[in-house]
Design an enzyme around this catalytic site. Structure first.
Site, PDB file in Angstrom:
ATOM      1  N   SER A  61      50.567  31.196  37.930  1.00  0.00           N
ATOM      2  CA  SER A  61      50.895  30.226  39.425  1.00  0.00           C
ATOM      3  C   SER A  61      51.304  29.529  38.709  1.00  0.00           C
ATOM      4  CB  SER A  61      50.212  29.861  40.473  1.00  0.00           C
ATOM      5  OG  SER A  61      49.472  31.414  41.368  1.00  0.00           O
ATOM      6  N   TYR A 241      45.192  25.768  44.733  1.00  0.00           N
ATOM      7  CA  TYR A 241      44.797  26.438  45.798  1.00  0.00           C
ATOM      8  C   TYR A 241      44.372  25.675  46.510  1.00  0.00           C
ATOM      9  CZ  TYR A 241      46.287  29.769  42.239  1.00  0.00           C
ATOM     10  OH  TYR A 241      46.715  29.971  41.185  1.00  0.00           O
TER      11      TYR A 241
END
Length: 305
Positions: A61, A241
């Protein structure tokens, strides 16, 4: 500096025992959960490293920051943000819920999977191969490493098990947020996540964002200052996140994590940082890497707030 970094690695190594390597992508299970390494590059282009700094791992990511920059360079900004939002989601990175429940059904931001799939779809190219070639060339340019490659085993593993991302892709296509071919977009997304790096590569990319897009060695601009500011802002608000708020409070550095165990951090006008520790916490962040960055931030007074 290297003595300081080694002390930080040594004092935080024990926390790797509290995490687990990612298992939902089968190939990631092969990582050594006790690995922990760091690299720091400063504005004088001096590099310092400690621990498992030469281990290769897939960027996962963290690639979202680079692809976002590329999408903003390829398209009008208003168009990009008509397809993806700017707000933290508060949900896990692979959550699909808000694609159905929010008012617009638009992905909340480019740092979650749904938003990143959208930004990947915005990369210019006449063919999938052309897009892949442009993407890999851009990653290599930012990392100043022409040997960066896609880990084919991880790519195939992601593609084989990526049904949740596939579901997101088709929902986004249905609601008009993806205009490109869904399967080609997902293929490119799986490949970008499977690019293999070390903490030295991440530190080099982090330094470029720290220096607002100017190559520290040549003085040439690679990314605009405005795009670098935007990417670092997303890193602070959404990069870790659904632990981004806590990380901002406790560490205070723009950072982006990946489930391969990497974290890239960028301290404006100071340093670029790469960290690797494949043992993850429950939110998908490197459990040892978080501790390392917290200690480093406090010791060197890096908190941007």
């Amino acid at each position: 500096m290297e003595k300081i970094l080694q002390q930080i690695i040594n004092s935080n190594k024990k926390y790797t025992l509290d995490g687990q390597v990612a298992s939902y992508i089968p190939e990631l299970r092969n990582a050594n959960s006790e690995d922990l390494g760091i690299c720091v590059i400063d504005m004088n282009n001096s590099m310092y490293s400690a621990g498992d700094c030469d281990k290769k791992f897939t960027i996962q990511s963290i690639s979202k920051t680079i692809v976002l920059a590329m999408a903003l360079m390829d398209n009008e900004w208003d168009y990009v943000f008509s397809k993806v939002g700017m707000e933290p989601s508060g949900d896990p990175f692979n959550s699909i819920m808000k694609l159905e429940t929010n008012d617009t059904k638009k992905p909340c931001n480019p740092m979650i999977n749904a938003g990143a799939i959208v930004t990947t779809s915005l990369i210019k190219g006449n063919t999938l191969q052309e897009k892949e070639d442009r993407m890999l060339a851009f990653f290599r340019k930012l990392a100043k490493n022409d040997t960066l490659q896609i880990n084919e085993s991880v790519y195939k593993s992601e593609k084989l098990t990526g049904d949740r991302n596939r579901a997101m892709g088709y929902l986004l296509k249905n609601d008009g947020y993806i205009e490109a071919n869904v399967e080609e977009t997902l293929d490119l997304y799986f490949k970008q996540c499977s690019i293999e790096v070390t903490v030295k590569d991440l530190a080099r990319i982090g330094l470029l964002f720290s220096n607002y897009g100017i190559d520290i060695e040549t003085g040439k601009r690679i990314i605009s200052e405005e795009i670098c500011r935007m990417v670092k802002t997303f890193m602070i608000t959404c990069g870790m996140y659904d632990a981004s708020g806590e990380f901002a409070l406790k560490v205070g550095i723009p950072a982006k994590s990946g489930v391969g165990g990497g974290i890239m951090a960028s301290v404006p006008r100071k340093i670029g940082i790469g960290v690797y520790g494949p043992a993850l916490d429950k939110k998908g962040n490197s459990i040892g890497g978080l501790r390392v960055l917290k200690t480093l931030s406090k010791k060197l007074n890096l908190n941007i707030f």
